[in-house]
Scaffold this motif. Structure first.
Motif, short mmCIF file in Angstrom:
data_model
loop_
_atom_site.label_atom_id
_atom_site.label_comp_id
_atom_site.label_asym_id
_atom_site.label_seq_id
_atom_site.Cartn_x
_atom_site.Cartn_y
_atom_site.Cartn_z
N SER A 1 -32.36 80.22 70.53
CA SER A 1 -31.23 79.34 70.24
C SER A 1 -30.93 78.41 71.42
O SER A 1 -30.27 77.39 71.27
N ARG A 2 -31.38 78.77 72.61
CA ARG A 2 -31.16 77.92 73.79
C ARG A 2 -32.43 77.17 74.18
O ARG A 2 -32.51 76.60 75.27
N ASN A 3 -33.44 77.28 73.32
CA ASN A 3 -34.68 76.58 73.61
C ASN A 3 -35.38 77.10 74.87
O ASN A 3 -36.03 76.36 75.61
N VAL A 4 -35.18 78.39 75.13
CA VAL A 4 -35.78 79.02 76.31
C VAL A 4 -36.93 79.92 75.87
O VAL A 4 -36.85 80.57 74.84
N LYS A 5 -38.02 79.89 76.66
CA LYS A 5 -39.14 80.78 76.35
C LYS A 5 -39.16 81.93 77.36
O LYS A 5 -39.11 81.70 78.57
N ILE A 6 -39.24 83.16 76.86
CA ILE A 6 -39.35 84.31 77.76
C ILE A 6 -40.83 84.63 77.95
O ILE A 6 -41.55 84.88 76.99
N LYS A 7 -41.30 84.57 79.20
CA LYS A 7 -42.71 84.87 79.50
C LYS A 7 -42.78 86.20 80.23
O LYS A 7 -42.15 86.35 81.29
N LEU A 8 -43.54 87.13 79.70
CA LEU A 8 -43.69 88.43 80.36
C LEU A 8 -44.96 88.44 81.19
O LEU A 8 -46.01 87.98 80.74
N ASP A 9 -44.87 88.93 82.40
CA ASP A 9 -46.02 89.03 83.27
C ASP A 9 -45.95 90.41 83.95
O ASP A 9 -45.39 90.56 85.03
N LEU A 10 -46.49 91.41 83.25
CA LEU A 10 -46.34 92.78 83.71
C LEU A 10 -47.69 93.33 84.15
O LEU A 10 -48.67 93.19 83.41
N ASP A 11 -47.75 93.91 85.32
CA ASP A 11 -48.99 94.54 85.79
C ASP A 11 -49.49 95.54 84.76
O ASP A 11 -48.68 96.23 84.13
N GLU A 12 -50.81 95.59 84.62
CA GLU A 12 -51.34 96.61 83.72
C GLU A 12 -51.26 97.97 84.40
O GLU A 12 -51.30 98.06 85.62
N ASN A 13 -51.17 99.00 83.60
CA ASN A 13 -51.13 100.37 84.12
C ASN A 13 -50.04 100.60 85.16
O ASN A 13 -50.26 101.26 86.17
N LEU A 14 -48.89 100.02 84.92
CA LEU A 14 -47.75 100.29 85.80
C LEU A 14 -47.38 101.76 85.73
O LEU A 14 -47.39 102.35 84.64
N GLN A 15 -47.08 102.34 86.88
CA GLN A 15 -46.60 103.72 86.86
C GLN A 15 -45.18 103.74 86.31
O GLN A 15 -44.50 102.71 86.28
N GLN A 16 -44.74 104.92 85.92
CA GLN A 16 -43.35 105.04 85.47
C GLN A 16 -42.43 105.02 86.68
O GLN A 16 -42.83 105.42 87.77
N VAL A 17 -41.20 104.53 86.47
CA VAL A 17 -40.24 104.57 87.57
C VAL A 17 -39.33 105.79 87.38
O VAL A 17 -39.26 106.36 86.30
N LYS A 18 -38.65 106.13 88.49
CA LYS A 18 -37.70 107.23 88.42
C LYS A 18 -36.34 106.62 88.10
O LYS A 18 -35.87 105.76 88.84
N GLY A 19 -35.73 107.02 87.01
CA GLY A 19 -34.45 106.41 86.69
C GLY A 19 -33.84 106.92 85.41
O GLY A 19 -34.14 108.02 84.96
N ASP A 20 -32.98 106.10 84.85
CA ASP A 20 -32.25 106.46 83.65
C ASP A 20 -32.41 105.30 82.66
O ASP A 20 -31.90 104.21 82.90
N GLU A 21 -33.11 105.57 81.58
CA GLU A 21 -33.49 104.50 80.67
C GLU A 21 -32.27 103.76 80.11
O GLU A 21 -32.26 102.53 80.06
#
Lengths: 318, 123
Positions: free
Chosen positions: A180-200
């Motif tokens: 709606s704002r004419n914005v494109k979301i581009k994802l650039d995520l490393d492959e095989n990222l480890q899990q982080v420690k946290g609270d989903e």
């Protein structure tokens, strides 16, 4: 004295404030100051005057310190108590507001599911009700989270979280807003990222706030919002970069403060409560991570956080 | 045969939205508007699933859950707890007592809620 010593720790815990803001601690500090001033007056006075001057001088100094100390401590106490009451008020009100807001949400959704019986004008106004109700729910939820963070009520989990899956999920849920704002979301995520420690649950809030802000502050210019996730040794860094209005130098220091809204936000009338980044910072700090940003006025802003990777990664189900 | 769901919730708006939708989906729906009535209905009817609000008049949701779990007739009936707030003491207690799932109402759309109910029933 011993009783005060034990008492003030409890006090500060009740108010959930730092030692320097704690009324009883300030009171003890004032006591020490009073002794120092009295001794000082005595020592200095002894050099120049006889006892007939020293005694009243020490007495007057003591009375002045005592009275001003009393006033300061009283005011500290009042402030701390007001702060506690405010937190409680916000918590009760926002909790109570969630029920009726939710009743509206489900009622509108129920009507929308029976569109055959709704004409186009009704649908338009139902849409308006729904949009505004969603805003209200977001505001109330933000307030509630702030008050719970203030009171230290949230028990953060310490579990492995698949951060890339979470980012994808959040980005997808914000696609309609971006479009709606004419914005494109581009994802650039490393492959095989480890899990982080946290609270989903709470990481979801942080990532959502980052991307939501990036979209909103892209303004009408459109442009791209880039979301990156990188493995950096034993940490994972998540970045959200926009090509939006940027943050002014003056605002940079205050950007994570509660209820603070940048001058840009006010000028451009961008929706918001000034709570998102404050909440984000509290969450990331509580999870043992770092959070910060860099920004150039008129060119864009990048917010990032890092979190430690989970030590015993669960087997990834992919 | 249509499955029977008992919905214990005092808020009329939720009974008339989620409740109606469940009826439309073909479930046999029993509705209770307070805690005592709800508990009575668990004893008098054979139900396949209980939807239980935590904050209820007359009897607290957690007390009802405790009694459902104590009663050998109802102990195996799956319970989905409804709440306004995530990660509270009430939810931890409910999990200890044994629930199939909990739903934070503000985070769920009607569709998601119905989906969750169907998922739970098919387990």
């Amino acid at each position: 004295m011993i009783r005060i010593d034990i008492g003030f720790y409890k006090d500060c815990k009740r108010y959930n404030i730092s030692l320097w803001e704690c009324p009883t601690f300030v009171f003890i500090l004032m006591g020490f100051l009073e002794i120092v001033v009295m001794l000082g007056t005595f020592v200095v006075g002894q050099k120049y005057f006889g006892p007939e001057v020293i005694i009243p001088a020490v007495f007057v100094a003591a009375v002045i310190i005592f009275i001003s100390g009393g006033i300061i401590v009283k005011n500290f106490e009042k402030l701390a108590e007001t702060n506690r009451l405010k937190s409680e008020f916000v918590s009760i009100v926002s909790h109570q507001l969630r029920s009726p807001i939710n009743a509206i949400k489900w009622s509108v959704e129920f009507l929308n599911k029976h569109t055959g019986k709704i004409d186009s004008i009704e649908a338009k106004y139902l849409d308006l009700i729904e949009q505004n109700n969603t805003k209200m729910l977001k505001l109330v939820t933000d307030l509630l989270n702030v008050s719970r963070l203030d009171k230290g009520e949230i028990q953060f989990k310490n579990e492995p979280v698949e951060i890339d899956t979470l980012i994808r999920k959040v980005a997808k849920s914000l696609e309609p807003l971006a479009a709606s704002r004419n914005v494109k979301i581009k994802l650039d995520l490393d492959e095989n990222l480890q899990q982080v420690k946290g609270d989903e649950l709470y990481l979801n809030i942080v990532i959502n706030n980052f991307i939501d802000n990036a979209i909103k502050y892209s303004k009408d210019k459109g442009g791209k919002v880039r979301v990156r996730a990188r493995q950096e040794d034993s940490r994972i860094r998540v970045e959200v970069e926009d090509e939006g209005v940027g943050i002014g130098e003056k605002d940079k220091k205050l950007i994570f403060s509660k209820f603070f809204r940048g001058s840009n936000a006010k000028q451009e009338q961008i929706d918001g409560t000034g709570l998102g980044l404050f909440i984000g910072q509290s969450i990331i700090k509580n999870l043992g991570g770092k959070i910060s940003f860099h920004s150039k006025l008129g060119e864009g802003t990048t917010f990032w956080f890092t979190l430690p990777v989970a030590t015993s990664p669960k087997a990834r189900g992919k | 045969m249509a499955k029977t769901i008992l919905f214990i919730e005092d808020e009329v708006a939720l009974q008339q939205t989620l409740g109606e939708l469940l009826k439309e989906e073909g479930f046999n729906l029993l509705q209770a508007y307070d805690g005592e009535e709800g508990l009575k209905m668990t004893k008098e009817n054979k139900v396949d699933l209980i939807l239980l609000d935590i904050i209820l008049p007359k009897k607290r949701g957690l007390d009802i859950l405790e009694e459902i779990k104590k009663d050998s007739k109802t102990t195996n009936v799956p319970v989905i707890v409804f709440t306004n707030l995530e990660d509270t003491k009430d939810i931890s207690r409910a999990m200890e007592l044994g629930i199939a799932a909990y739903i934070v109402k503000a985070n769920y759309t009607l569709d998601d809620t119905v989906k969750k109910i169907k998922e739970t029933l098919s387990k």
